[in-house]
Design a protein around this motif. Structure first.
Motif, PDB file in Angstrom:
ATOM      1  N   LYS A  71       0.819  -1.211   0.000  1.00  0.00           N
ATOM      2  CA  LYS A  71       0.000   0.000   0.000  1.00  0.00           C
ATOM      3  C   LYS A  71       0.856   1.266   0.000  1.00  0.00           C
ATOM      4  CE  LYS A  71      -4.229  -1.883   0.676  1.00  0.00           C
ATOM      5  NZ  LYS A  71      -4.230  -2.910   1.714  1.00  0.00           N
ATOM      6  N   LEU A  72       2.001   1.207   0.696  1.00  0.00           N
ATOM      7  CA  LEU A  72       2.860   2.394   0.738  1.00  0.00           C
ATOM      8  C   LEU A  72       3.346   2.737  -0.664  1.00  0.00           C
ATOM      9  CD1 LEU A  72       5.140   2.103   3.888  1.00  0.00           C
ATOM     10  CD2 LEU A  72       3.400   3.803   3.408  1.00  0.00           C
ATOM     11  N   MET A  73       3.778   1.693  -1.375  1.00  0.00           N
ATOM     12  CA  MET A  73       4.319   1.914  -2.715  1.00  0.00           C
ATOM     13  C   MET A  73       3.209   2.349  -3.667  1.00  0.00           C
ATOM     14  SD  MET A  73       6.816  -0.614  -4.708  1.00  0.00           S
ATOM     15  CE  MET A  73       7.678  -1.502  -3.453  1.00  0.00           C
ATOM     16  N   ASP A  74       2.058   1.671  -3.546  1.00  0.00           N
ATOM     17  CA  ASP A  74       0.929   1.999  -4.424  1.00  0.00           C
ATOM     18  C   ASP A  74       0.508   3.453  -4.277  1.00  0.00           C
ATOM     19  OD1 ASP A  74       0.988  -0.534  -5.241  1.00  0.00           O
ATOM     20  OD2 ASP A  74      -0.837  -1.185  -4.210  1.00  0.00           O
ATOM     21  N   SER A  75       0.439   3.918  -3.010  1.00  0.00           N
ATOM     22  CA  SER A  75      -0.025   5.284  -2.821  1.00  0.00           C
ATOM     23  C   SER A  75       1.008   6.272  -3.340  1.00  0.00           C
ATOM     24  CB  SER A  75      -0.345   5.547  -1.352  1.00  0.00           C
ATOM     25  OG  SER A  75       0.750   5.200  -0.552  1.00  0.00           O
ATOM     26  N   LEU A  76       2.293   5.901  -3.297  1.00  0.00           N
ATOM     27  CA  LEU A  76       3.321   6.782  -3.861  1.00  0.00           C
ATOM     28  C   LEU A  76       3.222   6.809  -5.385  1.00  0.00           C
ATOM     29  CD1 LEU A  76       6.698   6.436  -1.968  1.00  0.00           C
ATOM     30  CD2 LEU A  76       5.130   8.370  -2.077  1.00  0.00           C
ATOM     31  N   ILE A  77       3.044   5.602  -5.981  1.00  0.00           N
ATOM     32  CA  ILE A  77       2.983   5.522  -7.439  1.00  0.00           C
ATOM     33  C   ILE A  77       1.792   6.320  -7.969  1.00  0.00           C
ATOM     34  CG2 ILE A  77       2.590   3.958  -9.393  1.00  0.00           C
ATOM     35  CD1 ILE A  77       4.144   1.836  -7.813  1.00  0.00           C
ATOM     36  N   SER A  78       0.659   6.158  -7.278  1.00  0.00           N
ATOM     37  CA  SER A  78      -0.525   6.878  -7.759  1.00  0.00           C
ATOM     38  C   SER A  78      -0.538   8.328  -7.290  1.00  0.00           C
ATOM     39  CB  SER A  78      -1.786   6.154  -7.288  1.00  0.00           C
ATOM     40  OG  SER A  78      -1.807   6.120  -5.880  1.00  0.00           O
ATOM     41  N   GLY A  79       0.510   8.744  -6.581  1.00  0.00           N
ATOM     42  CA  GLY A  79       0.617  10.142  -6.177  1.00  0.00           C
ATOM     43  C   GLY A  79      -0.350  10.544  -5.089  1.00  0.00           C
ATOM     44  N   ASN A  80      -0.871   9.548  -4.354  1.00  0.00           N
ATOM     45  CA  ASN A  80      -1.849   9.835  -3.315  1.00  0.00           C
ATOM     46  C   ASN A  80      -1.127  10.023  -1.981  1.00  0.00           C
ATOM     47  OD1 ASN A  80      -3.995   9.950  -1.620  1.00  0.00           O
ATOM     48  ND2 ASN A  80      -5.036   8.150  -2.446  1.00  0.00           N
ATOM     49  N   LEU A  81      -0.596  11.233  -1.761  1.00  0.00           N
ATOM     50  CA  LEU A  81       0.236  11.457  -0.588  1.00  0.00           C
ATOM     51  C   LEU A  81      -0.541  11.411   0.715  1.00  0.00           C
ATOM     52  CD1 LEU A  81       2.870  14.115  -1.645  1.00  0.00           C
ATOM     53  CD2 LEU A  81       3.190  11.702  -1.138  1.00  0.00           C
ATOM     54  N   ILE A  82      -1.827  11.790   0.636  1.00  0.00           N
ATOM     55  CA  ILE A  82      -2.643  11.768   1.858  1.00  0.00           C
ATOM     56  C   ILE A  82      -2.779  10.337   2.360  1.00  0.00           C
ATOM     57  CG2 ILE A  82      -4.890  12.373   2.833  1.00  0.00           C
ATOM     58  CD1 ILE A  82      -5.098  14.425   0.506  1.00  0.00           C
ATOM     59  N   ALA A  83      -3.054   9.412   1.423  1.00  0.00           N
ATOM     60  CA  ALA A  83      -3.185   8.003   1.796  1.00  0.00           C
ATOM     61  C   ALA A  83      -1.864   7.475   2.319  1.00  0.00           C
ATOM     62  CB  ALA A  83      -3.642   7.179   0.595  1.00  0.00           C
ATOM     63  N   PHE A  84      -0.762   7.882   1.702  1.00  0.00           N
ATOM     64  CA  PHE A  84       0.573   7.447   2.122  1.00  0.00           C
ATOM     65  C   PHE A  84       0.815   7.826   3.578  1.00  0.00           C
ATOM     66  CE2 PHE A  84       5.119   8.309   2.609  1.00  0.00           C
ATOM     67  CZ  PHE A  84       5.650   7.090   2.221  1.00  0.00           C
ATOM     68  N   LYS A  85       0.536   9.104   3.885  1.00  0.00           N
ATOM     69  CA  LYS A  85       0.767   9.596   5.238  1.00  0.00           C
ATOM     70  C   LYS A  85      -0.140   8.892   6.243  1.00  0.00           C
ATOM     71  CE  LYS A  85       0.716  13.860   7.309  1.00  0.00           C
ATOM     72  NZ  LYS A  85       0.301  15.261   7.257  1.00  0.00           N
ATOM     73  N   ASP A  86      -1.386   8.709   5.841  1.00  0.00           N
ATOM     74  CA  ASP A  86      -2.357   8.081   6.734  1.00  0.00           C
ATOM     75  C   ASP A  86      -1.951   6.646   7.049  1.00  0.00           C
ATOM     76  OD1 ASP A  86      -4.991   8.333   8.058  1.00  0.00           O
ATOM     77  OD2 ASP A  86      -5.480   6.650   6.737  1.00  0.00           O
ATOM     78  N   TYR A  87      -1.533   5.933   6.007  1.00  0.00           N
ATOM     79  CA  TYR A  87      -1.144   4.529   6.176  1.00  0.00           C
ATOM     80  C   TYR A  87       0.083   4.419   7.077  1.00  0.00           C
ATOM     81  CZ  TYR A  87      -0.402  -0.319   4.685  1.00  0.00           C
ATOM     82  OH  TYR A  87      -0.260  -1.678   4.645  1.00  0.00           O
ATOM     83  N   LEU A  88       1.055   5.284   6.813  1.00  0.00           N
ATOM     84  CA  LEU A  88       2.279   5.284   7.613  1.00  0.00           C
ATOM     85  C   LEU A  88       1.954   5.572   9.076  1.00  0.00           C
ATOM     86  CD1 LEU A  88       5.257   4.882   6.973  1.00  0.00           C
ATOM     87  CD2 LEU A  88       5.522   7.354   6.917  1.00  0.00           C
ATOM     88  N   TRP A  89       1.027   6.484   9.274  1.00  0.00           N
ATOM     89  CA  TRP A  89       0.604   6.874  10.607  1.00  0.00           C
ATOM     90  C   TRP A  89       0.006   5.690  11.355  1.00  0.00           C
ATOM     91  CZ3 TRP A  89       2.946  10.467  12.540  1.00  0.00           C
ATOM     92  CH2 TRP A  89       2.463  11.246  13.587  1.00  0.00           C
TER      93      TRP A  89
END
Lengths: 307, 341
Positions: free
Chosen positions: B184-202
């Motif tokens: 999911k981390l990579m997917d959200s980066l690839i699709s440029g979805n930074l909000i999802a990236f931050k949320d997931y990491l959190w």
């Protein structure tokens, strides 16, 4: 002939003759062990915690303020009381005193460790001894490769898998853990035996034509006791951890058994409002493991300074 | 070339152990009490349905033939059919494994950094206050099970302080990234979805911290011990007598050789992470492979149980292989020892 064998084995013992000259060598070495042990105050703390836990576990029905709260007991009037003078650890969803249940929890944890280790150590040690003594033969291959299979996956995962195909209860949890624990002892003894296999006292005994059983159990085994005893003490904590983990997942002891892992997982449903129901049993697990870990370190110090 | 031989031998050994493991788990799942066909059919199914399922699952054949049929299926990528998710187990593995790997990767990063920092501090000020604090922490850290850390962290940092989410992997209302790699981390980066990236990491921080606690403690202890032992060695005295700056001695001569023993026990740390993930994922309701495996175990889903033990075994073997290669690379003595036996 027997007398001669006995004398030779005494002479070939690893222990130097200097220390055996004293009036009673056993007492002397015990004294020295105690001296090495108490050099570290942490070992004494560990001994204190372990003894405390064992006493509480043995006398739980007499020490616990409400021994009847250990099993089926319901009193909804007293449910969810925060820690107070009457219930130092509070009460759970059924109005049971958490402190009393923790005392009984020590009982289950230590019983688990005791049963598992006494089932596991003899076969593990004997297999390791055989494999190490017959190093390089098919016996060594057979035993150690089977042991490798059990070690190929983290212990908890295999224990969970074995438990899952059985009925979930305390007895089956013990059997499952015992089934996958022996390879660790086999490996430990195997490594120790490999390192002392070619010592002079072993070779001397072999040249005299002493039986293999005698060499393995009377010459080699006594010199493996240090590592075994150290691992045994540390494993008390480890087995308790695995047992608590199994019941936490729901594959070990079942409620209302006052097992610490079961209590933590039951209590976790009531977070965050009734935190004491889960936090105190959780801390109790950490407490008992800490005790035996410190004790194990102390015992390791005894054998480390002997060399 | 010698390095390569070592690696090949090491891989052969792992493969051998895994084959053994598959026999062990498969046998356990078949000989222990309980009728898988009856469980698959449900308690009220008529006898002929059970018979049909038994024939379908090859349960009517001798166990060694069952095993060979199963192995044949595994090589075709078919791990059987899960009774819980009602899907192919292979599909489930690819669905759930990435989330667990992400968790384990993050906690590996946390424990490497944490143990190096703590170990170096304790080693630098050995027998002084920082050392005593680190040592006390190390004892408590090693003794406290990961799921206890998980519950304590959840209570304090998520429920009471509200700094982190209490469970799950995404907050409500977050647009989840499309499935590209499964991570999911990579997917959200690839699709440029930074909000999802931050949320997931959190969401990942508390579980991976809980997992990392005991490896941090264990490795910090080993690094500290190495530094204390090495500080009495001749090469340190030599460096000091040459008047080398303190920081250089610390980092280059004292710290570096003290880290290698910690790397050698990293295999143990990874074993701890893999098994503790089973409990920590439950506490934080993390949608990972371990939670899937626990559900399979609670529901006696035999195909999924066998598959999950094997997958964990493979992950463990690969991780250990990487560790061993790193160690052999760092410390040539080990390569030669292997050859010399």
């Amino acid at each position: 002939m027997n007398k001669l064998k006995l004398r030779i084995t005494n002479l070939t013992r690893k222990r130097s003759s200097l220390e055996t000259r004293k009036s009673s060598p056993r007492r002397e070495s015990l004294k020295r062990a105690w001296f090495n042990f108490r050099k570290s105050p942490l070992s004494l703390v560990g001994l204190g915690i372990s003894v405390f836990c064992i006493i509480v576990a043995v006398f739980a029905p007499y020490i616990a303020p409400y021994p009847e709260h250990a099993g089926y007991y319901i009193n909804f009037d007293e449910a969810y009381q925060p820690p107070n003078w009457k219930h130092p650890f509070g009460t759970d969803a059924y109005g049971r005193d958490v402190l009393s249940r923790v005392f009984f929890g020590f009982r289950f944890s230590l019983m688990m460790a005791g049963v598992v280790l006494s089932l596991v150590v003899p076969p593990g040690v004997i297999l390791g001894l055989i494999a190490g003594y017959f190093r390089g033969t098919w016996l060594d291959m057979l035993i150690m490769r089977i042991a490798d299979v059990f070690i190929a996956v983290p212990p908890l995962v295999l224990a969970l898998a074995i438990c899952s195909v059985l009925e979930p209860n305390v007895f089956n949890a013990m059997m499952a853990v015992s089934l996958m624990w022996w390879p660790w002892y086999a490996r430990l003894v195997y490594n120790t035996v490999s390192s002392i296999r070619n010592e002079y006292y072993v070779i001397a005994a072999e040249l005299l034509g002493v039986t293999k059983t005698h060499i393995m159990f009377k010459e080699i085994l006594p010199n493996c006791l240090g590592p075994i005893l150290t691992k045994l003490t540390l494993d008390v904590g480890y087995v308790i951890l695995i047992g608590a983990s199994l019941s936490f997942v729901g594959l070990g002891a079942q409620p209302p058994t006052p097992d610490l892992g079961t209590m933590v997982s039951e209590g976790a449903k009531y977070l965050p409002n009734y935190w004491w129901v889960t936090i105190f049993p959780a801390l109790a697990i950490a407490f008992i493991i800490l005790g035996f870990n410190l004790l194990g370190d102390g015992i390791r110090d005894i054998f480390a300074s002997e060399r | 070339m010698k390095f390569l031989t070592y690696i090949v031998r090491r891989i052969a050994f792992s493969v051998f152990s895994l084959i053994g493991l598959s026999i062990l788990v498969f046998t356990l799942s078949r000989i222990l009490p309980g009728d898988p066909a009856r469980m698959a059919a449900g308690p009220r199914a008529p006898e002929w349905v059970v018979e049909q399922i038994r024939a379908q699952l090859n349960l009517d054949k001798p166990i060694y033939i069952q095993y060979f049929l199963w192995v044949k299926d595994v090589f075709r990528g078919d791990l059987g059919y899960s009774l819980v998710t009602r899907r192919s187990v292979t599909f489930d593995v690819f669905e759930f494994l990435p989330a667990t790997l992400e968790l384990i990767l993050l906690s590996t990063i946390i424990f490497i950094i944490g143990s190096i920092v703590l170990g170096a501090i304790a080693g630098r000020w050995a027998y002084k206050l920082p050392d005593n604090v680190v040592r006390a922490f190390a004892y408590i850290g090693v003794s406290t099970p990961a799921f206890v850390w998980a519950i304590i962290f959840q209570l304090i940092f998520a429920w009471w302080l509200g700094w982190f989410p209490t469970q799950g992997s995404f907050s409500e209302g977050i647009i989840q990234p499309p499935k590209i790699t499964g991570f999911k981390l990579m997917d959200s980066l690839i699709s440029g979805n930074l909000i999802a990236f931050k949320d997931y990491l959190w969401h990942m921080i508390l579980p991976s911290l809980a997992l990392a606690m005991s490896p941090i403690a264990q490795n910090a202890r080993i690094i500290r011990m190495g530094m204390v032992e090495n500080s009495g060695k001749d090469f340190i005295a030599l460096a000091e007598s040459h008047g080398l700056p303190d920081r250089l001695i610390m980092l280059k001569y004292l710290f570096k050789p003290s880290v290698i023993p910690a790397v050698t026990v990293m295999g143990m740390s990874i074993a701890a992470l893999l098994s503790n993930a089973f409990l920590v994922e439950l506490v934080f309701n993390w949608p990972g492979f371990s939670r899937y495996a626990v559900n399979a175990m609670l529901n006696k889903d035999l195909n999924a149980i066998v598959a999950s033990v094997l997958v964990i075994g493979i992950v463990y073997a690969v991780a250990n292989l990487i560790v061993d290669v790193i160690v052999a690379y760092l410390d040539p003595r080990i390569r030669y020892m292997e050859r010399g036996e």
